[in-house]
Structures are given as structure tokens and as C-alpha cells.
Design an enzyme around this catalytic site. Structure first.
Site, PDB file in Angstrom:
ATOM      1  N   HIS A  47      31.268   7.332  72.578  1.00  0.00           N
ATOM      2  CA  HIS A  47      31.196   6.496  73.788  1.00  0.00           C
ATOM      3  C   HIS A  47      30.638   5.092  73.580  1.00  0.00           C
ATOM      4  O   HIS A  47      29.612   4.731  74.155  1.00  0.00           O
ATOM      5  CB  HIS A  47      30.407   7.215  74.902  1.00  0.00           C
ATOM      6  CG  HIS A  47      29.150   7.926  74.492  1.00  0.00           C
ATOM      7  ND1 HIS A  47      28.178   7.333  73.725  1.00  0.00           N
ATOM      8  CD2 HIS A  47      28.721   9.186  74.737  1.00  0.00           C
ATOM      9  CE1 HIS A  47      27.199   8.208  73.539  1.00  0.00           C
ATOM     10  NE2 HIS A  47      27.514   9.334  74.129  1.00  0.00           N
ATOM     11  N   ASN A  97      24.559  20.477  72.717  1.00  0.00           N
ATOM     12  CA  ASN A  97      23.300  20.463  73.491  1.00  0.00           C
ATOM     13  C   ASN A  97      23.294  21.515  74.601  1.00  0.00           C
ATOM     14  O   ASN A  97      23.075  21.229  75.768  1.00  0.00           O
ATOM     15  CB  ASN A  97      23.004  19.068  74.053  1.00  0.00           C
ATOM     16  CG  ASN A  97      24.080  18.551  75.003  1.00  0.00           C
ATOM     17  OD1 ASN A  97      25.223  18.980  74.948  1.00  0.00           O
ATOM     18  ND2 ASN A  97      23.700  17.637  75.872  1.00  0.00           N
ATOM     19  N   HIS A 106      34.754  14.970  73.045  1.00  0.00           N
ATOM     20  CA  HIS A 106      33.384  14.873  73.576  1.00  0.00           C
ATOM     21  C   HIS A 106      33.272  15.548  74.937  1.00  0.00           C
ATOM     22  O   HIS A 106      33.473  14.930  75.976  1.00  0.00           O
ATOM     23  CB  HIS A 106      33.033  13.381  73.683  1.00  0.00           C
ATOM     24  CG  HIS A 106      31.575  13.107  73.830  1.00  0.00           C
ATOM     25  ND1 HIS A 106      30.953  12.056  73.194  1.00  0.00           N
ATOM     26  CD2 HIS A 106      30.599  13.730  74.540  1.00  0.00           C
ATOM     27  CE1 HIS A 106      29.663  12.050  73.520  1.00  0.00           C
ATOM     28  NE2 HIS A 106      29.431  13.054  74.336  1.00  0.00           N
ATOM     29  N   HIS A 166      30.886  18.411  77.283  1.00  0.00           N
ATOM     30  CA  HIS A 166      29.689  19.250  77.425  1.00  0.00           C
ATOM     31  C   HIS A 166      30.060  20.447  78.298  1.00  0.00           C
ATOM     32  O   HIS A 166      30.411  20.274  79.465  1.00  0.00           O
ATOM     33  CB  HIS A 166      28.540  18.457  78.054  1.00  0.00           C
ATOM     34  CG  HIS A 166      28.104  17.283  77.231  1.00  0.00           C
ATOM     35  ND1 HIS A 166      27.186  17.387  76.202  1.00  0.00           N
ATOM     36  CD2 HIS A 166      28.482  15.982  77.254  1.00  0.00           C
ATOM     37  CE1 HIS A 166      27.019  16.196  75.642  1.00  0.00           C
ATOM     38  NE2 HIS A 166      27.786  15.327  76.259  1.00  0.00           N
ATOM     39  N   ASP A 182      33.382  12.564  77.663  1.00  0.00           N
ATOM     40  CA  ASP A 182      31.939  12.782  77.836  1.00  0.00           C
ATOM     41  C   ASP A 182      31.675  13.577  79.130  1.00  0.00           C
ATOM     42  O   ASP A 182      30.697  13.318  79.844  1.00  0.00           O
ATOM     43  CB  ASP A 182      31.152  11.470  77.812  1.00  0.00           C
ATOM     44  CG  ASP A 182      29.659  11.702  77.599  1.00  0.00           C
ATOM     45  OD1 ASP A 182      29.242  12.856  77.346  1.00  0.00           O
ATOM     46  OD2 ASP A 182      28.885  10.717  77.676  1.00  0.00           O
TER      47      ASP A 182
HETATM   48 ZN   LIG Z   1      26.240  10.945  74.242  1.00  0.00          ZN
END
Ligand SMILES: [Zn+2]
Length: 443
Positions: free
Chosen positions: A234, A96, A62, A64, A307
Site C-alpha cells: 500500500h 495479523n 493484501h 485481512h 488491504d
Molecule cells: Zn499494512
């Protein structure tokens, strides 16, 4: 090109190895584990891991990375640099971005940028729905052919049970794991922190734990209905964990991850309105943290994921209500995991399993997450005793949004090998190994 990692202590949960052995790799693959008594091959380059733990390369499910579209926060190259500095040989990049990774062109672009950086492996995750809008399924098959390893609309929960059911049925046909950010937005809308004592004291709108619980229960029910592989991102609440534990007992194909900030901090950390304590799901109260720690111990929680969510300093400099959710996490996760080991809450094998073996299994990453013969030579080398202080200003990430700046840590990843190449060596590595060697000689 042969590399021999000598004098280390191997932990490979998949092979149930927990012993002092040498590790031979050649041309980017593991040849095998050698007993210390076996003669060393003469043509191999040596890497001395005296006093260090040699583990399968860690995989972050996870991350970003913000590229394409928000390169001022992070690029794939800077994110991958932060990853390997934190001990992560592989990162799974959430879709995203801008544009959203909902088509094979974006998927291919991300893979190419990852390859060009030559640091961590970058495995893109495709969107579940077009534009992650929750209305129309994305072309999962085309993205799978281009290289995605899972699907998710992370950041935006899949809004309805009917859409999630169709997504699971569709993903199942491509053998893709569905990752959901569980949060019923009809319950959490407008919330900026955990709903409880501290949200009342601080006068901030809360997101109830029930918002997460409701969606986790929904997804467990739908996982059972569809037979899809479902991974819950998460998880942060006692109710979510109880639902997952019960579903697993029923034999439902559901897995979950937890982030270091959710076991390290509580909602009390929000009390000085530091926007680096604002994330989604939010920091919870102690009772939820206790549930996470129990679930890491009993195996309900499968994976540790960062995350990692970079934001520019100007964005986080807003009022608490206005600031974006998320913190960076790639370089602090392993130090925070060692904290649990030193406190006697979980053992080191469990940390290695949650960072390598289990993540590889959850996304079906073949020949990764283990040091068995012919596996990709992705290796994370750890020093459980190294004492250090995290300095966010020295981070390899472009962003600095972390509540852990200045935190003392005990234990770190000190070298990262990806595909047989040493891509990260801790700046103090020479000093660390010299001390270890002296210690070993003294014994
Ligand atoms: Zn999330």
C-alpha cells in the site's frame, strides 16, 4: 468436466492476448484459447460471455481475514465470499490474526478453512518475526513447507534496518517475497491521519508522508544489498513512489502495490470525522494521489491490492482518535479500478495486469495469473459497462466499515471461477447477458 466460455473477449497480459476468443477448461485447468472459428467441443458445458471481458482470476496480495481469533469481524469463509463477489479468485491472507500466523499450525489451519469454504483460494502470508514483535525471526522455512506464499509483519513495520536486513537474507534462502508496511513509527507515532492542511484544520495528529518515505528508501537500499524479493505494501506517497521508481531503474528486485482508497480519496474525506476514512497509511493529499496515478500509468506500481481490513461497527463507532485503522475493500476495488479506465487514466489491460499477472509473479504463484494452457482455471469475468451502486448492507463480508457505501460504480466483476468451478455469479447476470446478446445480435 469441461467448461467452455464462449463469445467473450479475452485479456491475458502474460500471453499478450487481447482478442475475442473462446476459452476451454477441463478438470480445473485451462486447456487453451480457441479461435472463434474453431468447432466447439460437443461435450463441454457452455458459459456465454457475450460482451464481457474474460481475464485471469484476480489475486489480492493484501487481505485481512481475521480468523483465527477475531471471527466476529470476519471469518475465512465470509472473507472468501466477499472476495469472489468482488472478482478476486485468490486472496493472500495477512498474518495479523490471533494467534499470529508465525508457525505452521496456524498456516495449515488457514489453508484448511479456505479449502472448506470452497470459494476463493486462500494463500496465507507468514509473519516475518515471532508474534510480529520485530525481535526474533519466525520459522519461515517451516511455514513455507506448510504453504505460506510470502512473509510480512503488516500492520507493524519491521522496526530496524538490521532486523529487516536479516529478514531479507533469511527469506531469500526460502525464495519468499518480503512484504513491508513502510512507516517509520518514530515519525508517525500518535498520528491518526495524513499530516497536512486537513490535519491542522481538524485538530488531529498527523502522520507525515516522510514516515513512509524513510522506510521505503531503507527497504529499497536493503533489497539491493541482500538481493531479496521485496514488495512494498500500500504505497501512498510521492516520495515512496520516486524511491521505488529509482530502485527499479537500478535493477533492484522491488515491487509495490496500491489500494483503491489511496487513489480515490484524499485527506479531505476525513473532514467529517468519519472513522471509515481512517486507515494506515492514511488518505493523502491530492499531490500524492496524482503521483499514484502517474505511477499506475508508467508501470512503477505493479499491483492493485485491497488491504481489506474488517472491523466491527462498535469499534469504528468510537471517536476518530480511538477507532481502529482500516476499511473493507474486496467488493469495491474493481469498481474503483474501472473508474480510472472510464476516466481514461489507465487502460483495462493494465488493470488486468495489476490484478492478476503481476500479483502472481510477485509472490511466485505458479500457473496462476494467466490463461495459458495448464494454468489453474481461475477466471474473473468483467462487465466494463455495468452500472451499479455499492450497498454495504448487502456485503458478503461480516463488516461494513467502508467509505464507499452508496457510491455509484461503472464496471464490475460479474462472475468468478476458481479451479474450474463457478463460485460467484452476479445476481443480475441473466439480465446483463441478455442485454449483451441483444446488442450483439443488433450488430
Ligand atoms: Zn499494512
Amino acid at each position: 468436466m469441461k467448461l467452455l466460455i464462449v463469445n467473450g473477449y479475452i485479456i491475458d497480459p502474460e500471453q499478450q492476448v487481447n482478442a475475442g476468443k473462446n476459452l476451454l477448461i477441463e478438470d480445473g485447468r485451462v486447456v487453451g484459447l480457441l479461435d472463434r472459428s474453431e468447432p466447439l467441443p460437443e461435450d463441454a458445458q457452455m458459459f456465454d460471455a457475450t460482451g464481457l471481458i474474460v481475464a485471469p482470476g484476480f489475486i489480492d496480495l493484501h487481505t485481512h481475514l481475521r480468523e483465527p481469533g477475531q471471527e466476529y469481524k470476519e471469518t475465512i469463509a465470509t472473507g472468501a465470499a466477499a472476495a469472489v463477489a468482488g472478482g478476486w479468485a485468490s486472496v493472500c491472507a495477512m498474518p495479523n490474526t490471533d494467534p499470529i500466523n508465525d508457525n505452521p499450525a496456524v498456516t495449515r489451519f488457514m489453508i484448511e478453512q479456505g479449502q472448506a469454504a470452497q470459494l476463493a483460494n486462500v494463500f496465507p502470508i507468514g509473519a516475518i518475526t515471532k508474534g510480529s514483535g520485530g525481535k526474533e525471526l519466525a520459522e519461515m522455512g517451516e511455514m513455507k513447507n506448510a504453504g505460506i506464499v510470502a512473509v510480512s509483519d503488516d500492520g507493524r513495520p519491521v522496526p530496524t534496518a538490521a532486523m529487516m536486513r536479516r529478514a531479507m537474507e533469511y527469506a531469500r534462502g526460502f525464495d519468499l517475497t518480503v512484504v513491508d508496511h513502510c512507516q517509520d513509527v518514530s515519525l508517525s507515532a500518535g498520528g491518526v491521519m495524513h499530516e497536512g492542511k486537513w490535519s491542522l484544520i481538524l485538530g488531529l495528529r498527523g502522520m507525515p508522508a516522510a514516515a513512509e518515505d524513510v522506510d521505503v528508501v531503507r527497504d529499497c537500499v536493503l533489497a539491493q544489498l541482500t538481493g531479496a524479493k521485496v514488495h512494498l505494501a500500500h504505497v501512498s506517497t510521492r516520495g515512496a513512489i520516486a524511491a521505488i521508481r529509482a530502485a527499479k531503474q537500478e535493477g533492484v528486485n522491488v515491487t509495490c502495490e496500491v489500494t483503491p482508497h489511496h487513489w480515490t480519496l484524499t485527506d479531505q474525506a476525513v473532514s467529517d470525522y468519519d472513522t471509515n476514512t481512517k486507515m494506515s497509511p492514511p488518505l493523502r493529499s491530492q499531490d500524492h494521489v496524482d503521483a499514484i496515478l502517474e505511477a499506475m500509468k508508467d508501470g512503477t506500481i505493479d499491483a492493485i491490492a485491497t488491504d481489506h481490513a474488517p472491523h466491527h461497527i462498535d469499534e469504528k463507532a468510537l471517536e476518530f482518535d480511538q477507532a481502529p485503522f482500516g476499511i473493507v475493500g474486496l467488493e469495491t476495488a474493481i469498481g474503483l479500478a474501472f473508474d480510472l479506465v472510464h476516466r481514461g487514466l489507465i487502460d483495462l489491460e493494465r488493470v488486468v495486469e495489476m490484478c492478476s499477472t503481476s500479483p502472481a509473479r510477485i509472490f511466485g504463484l505458479t500457473n496462476r495469473g494467466s490463461l495459458k494452457s495448464n494454468a489453474h482455471a481461475d477466471i474473473t469475468i468483467l462487465d466494463p459497462q455495468f452500472e451499479w451502486t455499492f450497498d454495504a448492507t448487502q456485503s458478503k463480508s461480516k463488516s461494513r466499515n467502508t467509505p464507499f457505501h452508496g457510491r455509484s460504480m461503472h464496471g464490475a466483476a460479474v462472475a468468478t471461477i476458481v479451479g474450474g468451478r463457478l463460485v460467484y455469479l452476479h445476481p443480475d447476470f441473466g439480465r446483463i447477458t441478455e442485454m449483451k446478446q441483444r446488442g450483439a445480435a443488433a450488430k
